[in-house]
Design an enzyme around this catalytic site. Sequence first.
Site: not given
Ligand code: ASP
Length: 309
Positions: A174, A202, A205, A225-226, A228
Amino acid sequence: MTESPAKWTLVIHGGSGSMTRQRLSKAEDAGARAGLTAALAAGSAILREGGTAIDAVEAAVKVLEDDPHFNAGRGAVFSWEGVNELDAALMDGRTRAAGAVSSVTRTRHPIALARAVMEDGRHVLLSGPGADAFSKEIGCEQVDPAWFALPERRRQLDEIKAGGGFDSAMKYGTVGAVACDAQGHVAAATSTGGLTAKRWGRIGDSPLIGAGTYADDRACAVSCTGAGEVFIRAAAAHEIGARVRMAAEPVADAAAEVIAEIDEMGGMGGVIAVGPRGEGGWAFNTSGMYRGVAREGHDSIVAIYEDEG
Ligand code: ASP
């Protein structure tokens, strides 16, 4: 990073994950750094000229959306059905105006569409075919969905579907930006393809105001990021702002506290945050996060691994 006041500040990320010097090829490392550098240049050119934080974060994220190294716009991950469904949000700390879109499929720059939703003002979050229709109607740049689709991302999907060994912790790519402008206003922007092989509509976040994206001049601007699902449950971006506003925590401490909370909840990821005096930085509990910072009067920094920057 330490808290040092600056007139304007831009912090960006290109996702967190299990990146290490051993795992990233030289080409991936150099390509990601070049993308981060270009995004910092685009955003800081605006801030240097006295432009607004909201313009700067949009400009920085647009560069990253076009860069195939990151999971946003071109180079986004595929859903289970083999579609690139894009999510984005942005928020202006001056007024707490916000705009967001989820699961859009034809807009070259989802962050520009989120901005249009904010400026239109009737709604905050549009999703799916309705968001695609709004995008077309208002003249946001449209592309064939093939524009987003890259063979490496397709391979990652195929690997997951085959039950294979694609490293799930590498998937967070992200992109996001937070800025404080010379007037002391903050803004945040986040854009993503979400998670590889996501199903059933789906939504993560990133496009949820308060979860993956938040900005409030009284506190700070945040992009996450992470994992979600965990960031949603922690209301992570808002929680960082709440700690700054109500508990008078320094921005960097609040970011670190919320990442510790995410960690306790079993989530992995990272955040960038900046307050109205340019204070802040990043925090993450993964081995790497693509990230960068530009500040008035300082050299820009880009970093990937834990021990840098
Ligand atoms: N946070 C993002 C999600 O859950 C994924 C990401 O950070 O790459 O969609």
